[in-house]
Design a protein around this motif. Structure first.
Motif, PDB file in Angstrom:
ATOM      1  N   THR A 120      40.118  44.141  25.834  1.00  0.00           N
ATOM      2  CA  THR A 120      41.196  44.226  26.812  1.00  0.00           C
ATOM      3  C   THR A 120      41.118  43.005  27.721  1.00  0.00           C
ATOM      4  O   THR A 120      40.282  42.131  27.513  1.00  0.00           O
ATOM      5  CB  THR A 120      41.124  45.544  27.630  1.00  0.00           C
ATOM      6  N   ARG A 121      41.963  42.927  28.708  1.00  0.00           N
ATOM      7  CA  ARG A 121      41.969  41.820  29.678  1.00  0.00           C
ATOM      8  C   ARG A 121      41.671  42.378  31.068  1.00  0.00           C
ATOM      9  O   ARG A 121      42.127  43.481  31.407  1.00  0.00           O
ATOM     10  CB  ARG A 121      43.331  41.121  29.702  1.00  0.00           C
ATOM     11  N   ILE A 122      40.907  41.614  31.845  1.00  0.00           N
ATOM     12  CA  ILE A 122      40.592  42.011  33.213  1.00  0.00           C
ATOM     13  C   ILE A 122      40.704  40.792  34.131  1.00  0.00           C
ATOM     14  O   ILE A 122      40.693  39.652  33.675  1.00  0.00           O
ATOM     15  CB  ILE A 122      39.175  42.607  33.339  1.00  0.00           C
ATOM     16  N   ASN A 123      40.815  41.059  35.439  1.00  0.00           N
ATOM     17  CA  ASN A 123      40.718  39.996  36.438  1.00  0.00           C
ATOM     18  C   ASN A 123      39.232  39.801  36.710  1.00  0.00           C
ATOM     19  O   ASN A 123      38.628  40.577  37.438  1.00  0.00           O
ATOM     20  CB  ASN A 123      41.438  40.394  37.727  1.00  0.00           C
TER      21      ASN A 123
ATOM     22  N   ASN B 238      45.935  46.533  29.883  1.00  0.00           N
ATOM     23  CA  ASN B 238      45.296  47.002  31.106  1.00  0.00           C
ATOM     24  C   ASN B 238      46.367  47.119  32.184  1.00  0.00           C
ATOM     25  O   ASN B 238      46.807  46.119  32.741  1.00  0.00           O
ATOM     26  CB  ASN B 238      44.197  46.028  31.540  1.00  0.00           C
TER      27      ASN B 238
ATOM     28  N   THR C 241      41.123  35.457  40.917  1.00  0.00           N
ATOM     29  CA  THR C 241      41.653  36.589  40.143  1.00  0.00           C
ATOM     30  C   THR C 241      42.006  36.154  38.722  1.00  0.00           C
ATOM     31  O   THR C 241      42.956  36.651  38.142  1.00  0.00           O
ATOM     32  CB  THR C 241      42.906  37.173  40.823  1.00  0.00           C
TER      33      THR C 241
ATOM     34  N   ILE D 167      42.300  35.756  34.792  1.00  0.00           N
ATOM     35  CA  ILE D 167      42.337  36.759  33.723  1.00  0.00           C
ATOM     36  C   ILE D 167      41.426  36.314  32.588  1.00  0.00           C
ATOM     37  O   ILE D 167      41.458  35.167  32.150  1.00  0.00           O
ATOM     38  CB  ILE D 167      43.778  36.965  33.228  1.00  0.00           C
TER      39      ILE D 167
ATOM     40  N   LEU E 211      45.843  45.330  35.617  1.00  0.00           N
ATOM     41  CA  LEU E 211      45.706  43.873  35.646  1.00  0.00           C
ATOM     42  C   LEU E 211      46.641  43.277  36.697  1.00  0.00           C
ATOM     43  O   LEU E 211      47.803  43.636  36.778  1.00  0.00           O
ATOM     44  CB  LEU E 211      46.060  43.311  34.257  1.00  0.00           C
ATOM     45  N   SER E 212      46.107  42.375  37.521  1.00  0.00           N
ATOM     46  CA  SER E 212      46.897  41.695  38.556  1.00  0.00           C
ATOM     47  C   SER E 212      47.218  40.286  38.092  1.00  0.00           C
ATOM     48  O   SER E 212      46.474  39.708  37.300  1.00  0.00           O
ATOM     49  CB  SER E 212      46.111  41.574  39.861  1.00  0.00           C
TER      50      SER E 212
END
Length: 187
Positions: free
Chosen positions: A71-74, A15, A50, A52, A18-19
């Protein structure tokens, strides 16, 4: 981003939006240090909005077969409160005992899936050091950690033992050491 299609029913991809996780930590610490004994107590509060986490959903490939997409998200809010303690005691110039303890409460919320989990985690580490003949320092340690809460349940705890021998040489400019570590679940 790259899509890992090695599993025909479940694909994973990165992603680019992603932060990094950003934590805010606040702590209060008390310390008392002397020749014979030392004590350090701390209380820490941490928060992160935030966090993950994994996002999974059903998608389709070019042949319109259903594929699990990962997938990965915040998407998590994490709050933690930790109480820590350290105690060290010098029985003699050649003998030392140390003890580390921590107790943590965690609250995790996933805004995307509306999942949440909370609970306690504990850690204990004790160590006994003795300097023996030829100034060889022997250290025996035992550590145990309880299960740690995650958004979907928990990760397993662990228990392990350590043993080390160390010898300082050349006016303490070189230390040669031998150490071993093993799981205590085997005993």
């Amino acid at each position: 981003p790259f899509i890992d299609k090695s599993n025909p029913t479940s694909w994973s991809y990165g992603n680019p939006e992603l932060s990094p996780e950003k934590y805010h930590n606040f702590s209060i610490t008390y310390g008392s240090f002397g020749m014979k004994q030392s004590l350090n107590l701390s209380l820490r509060y941490s928060t992160c909005s935030t966090g993950i986490t994994q996002r999974s959903f059903m998608g389709q490939d070019a042949d319109t077969k259903n594929i699990m997409m990962n997938t990965r998200i915040n998407g998590t809010d994490n709050i933690g409160l930790t109480l820590g303690a350290y105690y060290g005691y010098n029985w003699s110039p050649r003998t030392r005992l140390t003890l580390n303890l921590s107790l943590r409460y965690t609250d995790i919320n996933n805004d995307y899936t509306h999942e949440n989990n909370s609970g306690w985690t504990g850690n204990i580490y004790g160590q006994f050091s003795q300097t023996i003949f030829w100034n060889i320092k022997t250290t025996l340690g035992i550590m145990t950690s309880s299960r740690r809460k995650t958004i979907n349940g928990y990760s397993d705890g662990m228990s392990m033992g350590t043993l080390s021998l160390a010898k300082e040489m050349f006016d303490n400019k070189l230390t040669v050491s031998l150490s071993a570590m093993c799981s205590l679940k085997d005993f």
